[in-house]
Design a protein around this motif. Sequence first.
Motif, PDB file in Angstrom:
ATOM      1  N   THR A  11       0.813  -1.218   0.000  1.00  0.00           N
ATOM      2  CA  THR A  11       0.000   0.000   0.000  1.00  0.00           C
ATOM      3  C   THR A  11       0.848   1.270   0.000  1.00  0.00           C
ATOM      4  O   THR A  11       0.307   2.374   0.019  1.00  0.00           O
ATOM      5  CB  THR A  11      -0.938   0.029   1.225  1.00  0.00           C
ATOM      6  OG1 THR A  11      -0.137  -0.001   2.409  1.00  0.00           O
ATOM      7  CG2 THR A  11      -1.906  -1.141   1.197  1.00  0.00           C
ATOM      8  N   GLY A  12       2.177   1.102   0.030  1.00  0.00           N
ATOM      9  CA  GLY A  12       3.065   2.257  -0.038  1.00  0.00           C
ATOM     10  C   GLY A  12       3.185   3.035   1.251  1.00  0.00           C
ATOM     11  O   GLY A  12       3.511   4.218   1.227  1.00  0.00           O
ATOM     12  N   SER A  13       2.990   2.390   2.395  1.00  0.00           N
ATOM     13  CA  SER A  13       3.068   3.118   3.664  1.00  0.00           C
ATOM     14  C   SER A  13       4.493   3.556   3.989  1.00  0.00           C
ATOM     15  O   SER A  13       4.690   4.527   4.706  1.00  0.00           O
ATOM     16  CB  SER A  13       2.502   2.274   4.809  1.00  0.00           C
ATOM     17  OG  SER A  13       3.402   1.238   5.144  1.00  0.00           O
ATOM     18  N   ARG A  53       6.868  -7.468  10.296  1.00  0.00           N
ATOM     19  CA  ARG A  53       5.813  -7.514  11.323  1.00  0.00           C
ATOM     20  C   ARG A  53       4.890  -6.304  11.268  1.00  0.00           C
ATOM     21  O   ARG A  53       3.698  -6.428  11.519  1.00  0.00           O
ATOM     22  CB  ARG A  53       6.429  -7.614  12.719  1.00  0.00           C
ATOM     23  CG  ARG A  53       6.850  -9.001  13.102  1.00  0.00           C
ATOM     24  CD  ARG A  53       7.269  -9.099  14.568  1.00  0.00           C
ATOM     25  NE  ARG A  53       8.489  -8.344  14.862  1.00  0.00           N
ATOM     26  CZ  ARG A  53       9.722  -8.756  14.590  1.00  0.00           C
ATOM     27  NH1 ARG A  53       9.892  -9.932  14.010  1.00  0.00           N
ATOM     28  NH2 ARG A  53      10.766  -8.022  14.896  1.00  0.00           N
ATOM     29  N   ILE A  54       5.425  -5.137  10.980  1.00  0.00           N
ATOM     30  CA  ILE A  54       4.578  -3.940  11.032  1.00  0.00           C
ATOM     31  C   ILE A  54       3.993  -3.537   9.680  1.00  0.00           C
ATOM     32  O   ILE A  54       3.229  -2.586   9.611  1.00  0.00           O
ATOM     33  CB  ILE A  54       5.324  -2.742  11.648  1.00  0.00           C
ATOM     34  CG1 ILE A  54       6.432  -2.251  10.737  1.00  0.00           C
ATOM     35  CG2 ILE A  54       5.839  -3.076  13.032  1.00  0.00           C
ATOM     36  CD1 ILE A  54       6.910  -0.860  11.099  1.00  0.00           C
ATOM     37  N   CYS A  55       4.332  -4.260   8.621  1.00  0.00           N
ATOM     38  CA  CYS A  55       3.782  -3.929   7.302  1.00  0.00           C
ATOM     39  C   CYS A  55       2.257  -4.051   7.338  1.00  0.00           C
ATOM     40  O   CYS A  55       1.719  -5.131   7.588  1.00  0.00           O
ATOM     41  CB  CYS A  55       4.351  -4.866   6.249  1.00  0.00           C
ATOM     42  SG  CYS A  55       3.659  -4.588   4.606  1.00  0.00           S
ATOM     43  N   PRO A  56       1.535  -2.950   7.099  1.00  0.00           N
ATOM     44  CA  PRO A  56       0.072  -3.014   7.190  1.00  0.00           C
ATOM     45  C   PRO A  56      -0.563  -3.893   6.115  1.00  0.00           C
ATOM     46  O   PRO A  56      -1.675  -4.382   6.304  1.00  0.00           O
ATOM     47  CB  PRO A  56      -0.370  -1.559   7.047  1.00  0.00           C
ATOM     48  CG  PRO A  56       0.764  -0.862   6.388  1.00  0.00           C
ATOM     49  CD  PRO A  56       2.010  -1.605   6.775  1.00  0.00           C
ATOM     50  N   ALA A  57       0.139  -4.114   5.021  1.00  0.00           N
ATOM     51  CA  ALA A  57      -0.406  -4.934   3.938  1.00  0.00           C
ATOM     52  C   ALA A  57       0.110  -6.370   3.977  1.00  0.00           C
ATOM     53  O   ALA A  57      -0.271  -7.186   3.137  1.00  0.00           O
ATOM     54  CB  ALA A  57      -0.049  -4.307   2.593  1.00  0.00           C
TER      55      ALA A  57
END
Length: 69
Positions: A11-13, A53-57
């Motif tokens: 998602t490009g966060s 671990r923290i990647c929202p996608a």
Amino acid sequence: MKVTVDQDACTGSGQCVLIAPGVFDQRDEDGIVVLLEDHPEPGLLADVGEAARICPALAITLTATPTAP
């Protein structure tokens, strides 16, 4: 450890780039993840694990690689 990314899921966060800039980057045009190093050096493994671990996608996958005897 082998790192793979799913650019379709990303998602490009940019959290991965902030945590492990030597392993991840983002495309200029849309911010989608770019994998710079698919077998990062051992000193980067904790950061790469945190990025996954923290990647929202959930676009980052880590796979254990066999070690030589």
